[in-house]
Design a protein around this motif. Sequence first.
Motif, short mmCIF file in Angstrom:
data_model
loop_
_atom_site.label_atom_id
_atom_site.label_comp_id
_atom_site.label_asym_id
_atom_site.label_seq_id
_atom_site.Cartn_x
_atom_site.Cartn_y
_atom_site.Cartn_z
N PHE A 79 0.83 -1.20 0.00
CA PHE A 79 0.00 0.00 0.00
C PHE A 79 0.87 1.26 0.00
N PHE A 80 1.89 1.28 0.86
CA PHE A 80 2.78 2.44 0.91
C PHE A 80 3.60 2.55 -0.37
N THR A 81 4.06 1.39 -0.85
CA THR A 81 4.91 1.40 -2.06
C THR A 81 4.15 1.97 -3.25
N GLU A 82 2.88 1.63 -3.32
CA GLU A 82 2.06 2.10 -4.43
C GLU A 82 1.99 3.62 -4.45
N HIS A 83 2.02 4.22 -3.25
CA HIS A 83 1.87 5.67 -3.17
C HIS A 83 3.18 6.43 -3.33
N MET A 84 4.29 5.84 -2.90
CA MET A 84 5.51 6.65 -2.85
C MET A 84 6.77 5.93 -3.32
N LEU A 226 -3.69 6.98 5.43
CA LEU A 226 -3.61 7.43 4.04
C LEU A 226 -3.30 8.91 3.96
N LEU A 227 -3.96 9.70 4.80
CA LEU A 227 -3.68 11.14 4.79
C LEU A 227 -2.26 11.41 5.25
N SER A 228 -1.80 10.65 6.25
CA SER A 228 -0.41 10.81 6.67
C SER A 228 0.54 10.52 5.52
N VAL A 229 0.22 9.45 4.78
CA VAL A 229 1.06 9.11 3.63
C VAL A 229 1.06 10.24 2.62
#
Lengths: 240, 84
Positions: A79-84, A226-229
């Motif tokens: 999930f994190f990888t997908e965003h950043m 998600l908002l933190s990300v």
Amino acid sequence: MEHPILFISVILDWIGLPVPHGPIGATFLEKLTAPYLTYSWMLMAFLFVVPKLTLGKLELVPGTGQNFWEALIGGLMDFFTEHMGREKARAIFPVLATFFIYIVLANMIGLLPGFMSPTSSLNITLAMTIIVWLFHHYLGFRQHGWHYYKHFMGPIPLIAPLMMLLELIANFARLISLSMRLFGNIMAKEVLLGVLFTLAGAYFAPLPILCLGVLVSIIQGVVFVLLSVIYCVGAMDHAH
Amino acid sequence: MTYSDQKPKKEEKGILTDIAIYGQSGMTFSLSVLIGFGFGWYLDNKVFSGWTAPWLSFIFLGFGIAAGFKHLWDLSRKFAKDDD
């Protein structure tokens, strides 16, 4: 409203420790035994002990316990990888994954009678939000050095001071909105459940709200992280 | 992972992301206005102990509103960038 029976408070009372009768105690000891703190500590103990017990020795072919944790941690990492991207995701993973697990669990235990959600106290959510807020600025400074201030300046030098003011206001709005949303949602869930239990608990009146509570618990946990990300990504991106 | 089983997963996460971003935007907007006004009020009544009242409150209220609209503007620009 008749305030609900919280079993940790009952036990503490039985031991002889002072338990605050309002939301916040008067003395230091009463502040320490406030329900949201004791339940938060119980949750921390839970999160220390249960992974220790279920994980045990790590094995190549995972058993049930290890399978669960691998799925959870792997899913979060994806999930994190997908965003950043992988590199940045590794930097924020420990903080935000911990927050996710803690928040979802903290939201969930409020659904059991005798427990309360620590996240239904503004103290807890605000503390978490301040950590996230400082953390994303720290990441920004680590990524860009002192050039990070350009994030607050906008594209045009002439109106940079104005932009700086606007960005600062928007930044503080982040701080409040993130904490208030989690607090408000979970508090509403708790109060609604309490009222329905006292009104018509014997006729399963809280049941639909319990179902919604599960949904809200998960969604609020996801949204917080998600908002933190998104904030972290914004801080680590290049300025416009 | 093949393309076909990646696609629906990605869309599902997109919806959650949208919920997070756009659900937050209304609150951020109103809070920007409130924080702007609150800061101006604080300057007026506590820092300058009343002799600039009500002007700094109004000026910072304006800044707060501008910050709220700037947030919406950033959001729409991000939306446009994501689209193509």
